[in-house]
Design a protein around this motif. Structure first.
Motif, mmCIF file in Angstrom:
data_model
loop_
_atom_site.group_PDB
_atom_site.id
_atom_site.type_symbol
_atom_site.label_atom_id
_atom_site.label_comp_id
_atom_site.label_asym_id
_atom_site.label_seq_id
_atom_site.Cartn_x
_atom_site.Cartn_y
_atom_site.Cartn_z
ATOM 1 N N VAL A 109 -59.609 -14.583 81.111
ATOM 2 C CA VAL A 109 -59.600 -15.107 79.746
ATOM 3 C C VAL A 109 -59.856 -13.979 78.749
ATOM 4 O O VAL A 109 -60.482 -12.968 79.076
ATOM 5 C CB VAL A 109 -60.654 -16.220 79.542
ATOM 6 N N SER A 110 -59.349 -14.171 77.534
ATOM 7 C CA SER A 110 -59.642 -13.291 76.411
ATOM 8 C C SER A 110 -60.263 -14.129 75.307
ATOM 9 O O SER A 110 -59.809 -15.240 75.022
ATOM 10 C CB SER A 110 -58.373 -12.603 75.895
ATOM 11 N N VAL A 111 -61.307 -13.589 74.691
ATOM 12 C CA VAL A 111 -62.118 -14.344 73.743
ATOM 13 C C VAL A 111 -61.636 -14.097 72.317
ATOM 14 O O VAL A 111 -61.688 -12.965 71.823
ATOM 15 C CB VAL A 111 -63.600 -13.950 73.870
ATOM 16 N N ARG A 112 -61.174 -15.143 71.676
ATOM 17 C CA ARG A 112 -60.854 -15.053 70.245
ATOM 18 C C ARG A 112 -62.158 -15.271 69.466
ATOM 19 O O ARG A 112 -62.806 -16.322 69.623
ATOM 20 C CB ARG A 112 -59.833 -16.106 69.845
ATOM 21 N N PRO A 113 -62.568 -14.312 68.640
ATOM 22 C CA PRO A 113 -63.801 -14.498 67.873
ATOM 23 C C PRO A 113 -63.708 -15.738 66.996
ATOM 24 O O PRO A 113 -62.650 -16.062 66.444
ATOM 25 C CB PRO A 113 -63.890 -13.225 67.030
ATOM 26 N N ASP A 114 -64.827 -16.434 66.873
ATOM 27 C CA ASP A 114 -64.849 -17.596 65.992
ATOM 28 C C ASP A 114 -64.731 -17.158 64.535
ATOM 29 O O ASP A 114 -65.144 -16.072 64.150
ATOM 30 C CB ASP A 114 -66.151 -18.373 66.204
ATOM 31 N N ASN A 115 -64.121 -18.018 63.726
ATOM 32 C CA ASN A 115 -64.028 -17.811 62.280
ATOM 33 C C ASN A 115 -63.160 -16.609 61.898
ATOM 34 O O ASN A 115 -63.425 -15.935 60.903
ATOM 35 C CB ASN A 115 -65.428 -17.677 61.660
ATOM 36 N N VAL A 116 -62.117 -16.320 62.689
ATOM 37 C CA VAL A 116 -61.131 -15.331 62.262
ATOM 38 C C VAL A 116 -59.810 -16.053 62.029
ATOM 39 O O VAL A 116 -59.561 -17.139 62.557
ATOM 40 C CB VAL A 116 -60.953 -14.186 63.281
ATOM 41 N N ASP A 117 -58.938 -15.426 61.243
ATOM 42 C CA ASP A 117 -57.685 -16.068 60.854
ATOM 43 C C ASP A 117 -56.487 -15.666 61.712
ATOM 44 O O ASP A 117 -55.532 -16.425 61.823
ATOM 45 C CB ASP A 117 -57.369 -15.743 59.385
ATOM 46 N N TYR A 118 -56.533 -14.458 62.305
ATOM 47 C CA TYR A 118 -55.299 -13.967 62.935
ATOM 48 C C TYR A 118 -55.633 -12.992 64.065
ATOM 49 O O TYR A 118 -56.175 -11.920 63.829
ATOM 50 C CB TYR A 118 -54.435 -13.278 61.886
ATOM 51 N N MET A 119 -55.323 -13.400 65.285
ATOM 52 C CA MET A 119 -55.421 -12.519 66.451
ATOM 53 C C MET A 119 -54.084 -12.548 67.180
ATOM 54 O O MET A 119 -53.567 -13.630 67.478
ATOM 55 C CB MET A 119 -56.543 -12.975 67.385
ATOM 56 N N HIS A 120 -53.503 -11.387 67.421
ATOM 57 C CA HIS A 120 -52.177 -11.361 68.043
ATOM 58 C C HIS A 120 -52.170 -10.520 69.324
ATOM 59 O O HIS A 120 -52.990 -9.636 69.529
ATOM 60 C CB HIS A 120 -51.113 -10.875 67.060
ATOM 61 N N TYR A 121 -51.205 -10.846 70.173
ATOM 62 C CA TYR A 121 -50.943 -10.132 71.425
ATOM 63 C C TYR A 121 -50.178 -8.851 71.131
ATOM 64 O O TYR A 121 -49.584 -8.676 70.058
ATOM 65 C CB TYR A 121 -50.104 -11.019 72.359
ATOM 66 N N GLU A 122 -50.144 -7.941 72.122
ATOM 67 C CA GLU A 122 -49.280 -6.761 72.066
ATOM 68 C C GLU A 122 -48.904 -6.392 73.492
ATOM 69 O O GLU A 122 -49.707 -5.820 74.232
ATOM 70 C CB GLU A 122 -49.977 -5.580 71.380
ATOM 71 N N CYS A 123 -47.696 -6.708 73.889
ATOM 72 C CA CYS A 123 -47.193 -6.356 75.222
ATOM 73 C C CYS A 123 -46.884 -4.864 75.267
ATOM 74 O O CYS A 123 -46.184 -4.344 74.393
ATOM 75 C CB CYS A 123 -45.930 -7.161 75.511
ATOM 76 N N GLU A 124 -47.419 -4.176 76.297
ATOM 77 C CA GLU A 124 -47.248 -2.727 76.354
ATOM 78 C C GLU A 124 -47.024 -2.222 77.786
ATOM 79 O O GLU A 124 -47.643 -2.716 78.734
ATOM 80 C CB GLU A 124 -48.480 -2.023 75.777
ATOM 81 N N LEU A 125 -46.153 -1.237 77.910
ATOM 82 C CA LEU A 125 -46.038 -0.454 79.136
ATOM 83 C C LEU A 125 -47.179 0.552 79.176
ATOM 84 O O LEU A 125 -47.447 1.240 78.187
ATOM 85 C CB LEU A 125 -44.703 0.288 79.167
ATOM 86 N N VAL A 126 -47.846 0.641 80.335
ATOM 87 C CA VAL A 126 -48.960 1.567 80.511
ATOM 88 C C VAL A 126 -48.589 2.605 81.565
ATOM 89 O O VAL A 126 -48.109 2.265 82.654
ATOM 90 C CB VAL A 126 -50.235 0.823 80.948
ATOM 91 N N VAL A 127 -48.807 3.867 81.216
ATOM 92 C CA VAL A 127 -48.548 4.988 82.124
ATOM 93 C C VAL A 127 -49.863 5.370 82.802
ATOM 94 O O VAL A 127 -50.893 5.523 82.141
ATOM 95 C CB VAL A 127 -48.000 6.199 81.345
ATOM 96 N N ILE A 128 -49.841 5.539 84.121
ATOM 97 C CA ILE A 128 -51.027 5.947 84.867
ATOM 98 C C ILE A 128 -50.859 7.398 85.299
ATOM 99 O O ILE A 128 -49.857 7.768 85.932
ATOM 100 C CB ILE A 128 -51.265 5.046 86.086
ATOM 101 N N VAL B 168 -59.665 -18.181 74.890
ATOM 102 C CA VAL B 168 -60.785 -19.105 74.776
ATOM 103 C C VAL B 168 -61.556 -18.774 73.502
ATOM 104 O O VAL B 168 -61.457 -17.668 72.967
ATOM 105 C CB VAL B 168 -61.728 -19.037 75.993
ATOM 106 N N SER B 169 -62.313 -19.745 73.012
ATOM 107 C CA SER B 169 -63.132 -19.517 71.831
ATOM 108 C C SER B 169 -64.394 -18.729 72.204
ATOM 109 O O SER B 169 -64.832 -18.756 73.359
ATOM 110 C CB SER B 169 -63.526 -20.839 71.180
ATOM 111 N N GLU B 170 -64.943 -18.061 71.222
ATOM 112 C CA GLU B 170 -66.173 -17.314 71.441
ATOM 113 C C GLU B 170 -67.314 -18.251 71.851
ATOM 114 O O GLU B 170 -68.052 -17.992 72.802
ATOM 115 C CB GLU B 170 -66.525 -16.554 70.178
ATOM 116 N N ALA B 171 -67.433 -19.376 71.154
ATOM 117 C CA ALA B 171 -68.495 -20.329 71.468
ATOM 118 C C ALA B 171 -68.321 -20.906 72.865
ATOM 119 O O ALA B 171 -69.281 -21.043 73.630
ATOM 120 C CB ALA B 171 -68.525 -21.451 70.429
ATOM 121 N N GLY B 172 -67.078 -21.240 73.223
ATOM 122 C CA GLY B 172 -66.818 -21.782 74.541
ATOM 123 C C GLY B 172 -67.085 -20.782 75.646
ATOM 124 O O GLY B 172 -67.607 -21.125 76.714
ATOM 125 N N TYR B 173 -66.730 -19.529 75.386
ATOM 126 C CA TYR B 173 -66.954 -18.483 76.394
ATOM 127 C C TYR B 173 -68.441 -18.269 76.607
ATOM 128 O O TYR B 173 -68.910 -18.173 77.761
ATOM 129 C CB TYR B 173 -66.301 -17.190 75.904
#
Length: 254
Positions: free
Chosen positions: A84-103, A244-249
């Protein structure tokens, strides 16, 4: 070959991943994907790139940068596949970013672009979430935007360099609750993999296990608690997690 780090019955194992996403432990035991906890597949410093796709720069009404815009990710922000990733409570906009990762596969210092790919061990996928409410400057994302706990899922595994013939011709896609929201291609990188390795190794030493998240294309949108987010890089992997929400997490942690 696909390589992963998983936790099973309290122990961490380096494993190989089969075509059905089951894993084979060092003792030969095979476990289904849902039986194990998936961990970030490599150890090391994580470098991330801002505005490294031409279409993403245009989406934000910026000119493409003239040198790589790199920043670091803290270990606490990393999490694995099916987490899970936690979206902070009381924010307006959280977005994903799909990325290729080089090791990175071996120590790299002052590497020229002509030799840079010799230092690559393989590739994985990450979802570099950003909380845009706290963004002060797209060119230099601050800590509250990009280094929050659980907001960089990475994995599920990494694949050998030899299994990805051309990392600069791969499709990236993001689905939210099954709806395709983002699609791009690594051919549109502003700074390609050799350029990034040359740039970073020019002023610091890169070590085996270090990871370079190469940026995201256009197509960002908000995600909220309850969303399933899937990011995929063609020929590399498909990474699933839930918001998930911050409070729920915090409640789930007791």
């Amino acid at each position: 070959m696909k390589h992963a780090r998983i936790r099973y019955q309290g122990d961490v194992h380096n494993v190989t991943v089969n075509d059905d996403h089951s894993v084979t432990l060092p003792n030969g035991e095979t476990l289904a994907e849902q039986q194990v906890e998936w961990l970030p597949p490599a150890h090391g410093t994580v470098f991330a790139l801002a505005i490294n796709y031409a279409d993403h720069a245009a989406e934000l009404s910026f000119k493409a940068p003239t040198e790589p815009l790199a920043f670091l990710k803290s270990p606490s922000t990393l999490t694995g596949h099916n987490a899970v990733s936690v979206r902070p409570d009381n924010v307006d906009y959280m977005h994903y970013e799909c990325e290729l990762v080089v090791i990175i596969g071996k120590t790299a210092k002052n590497v020229k672009r002509e030799q840079a790919m010799d230092y690559v061990a393989g590739y994985t996928v990450c979802n570099d979430y950003a909380v845009r409410d706290f963004l002060e400057n797209y060119y230099r994302p601050n800590l509250r935007v990009k280094n929050r706990d659980t907001l960089t899922p990475i994995g599920p595994y990494w694949v050998d360099k030899e299994d990805v013939p051309n990392p600069h011709e791969l499709t990236l896609r993001t689905w939210v609750n099954g709806e395709l929201r983002q699609e791009g291609n690594t051919r549109d990188l502003v700074f390609d993999i050799p350029a990034l390795i040359e740039y970073l190794s020019g002023f610091m030493t890169l070590s085996p296990g270090d990871m370079i998240a190469t940026g995201t294309p256009e197509g960002l949108s908000d995600v909220v608690p309850g969303d399933e987010v899937v990011v995929e890089v063609e020929g590399v992997g498909r990474l699933v997690n839930w918001i998930v929400s911050e409070a729920g997490y915090e409640a789930s942690l007791g």
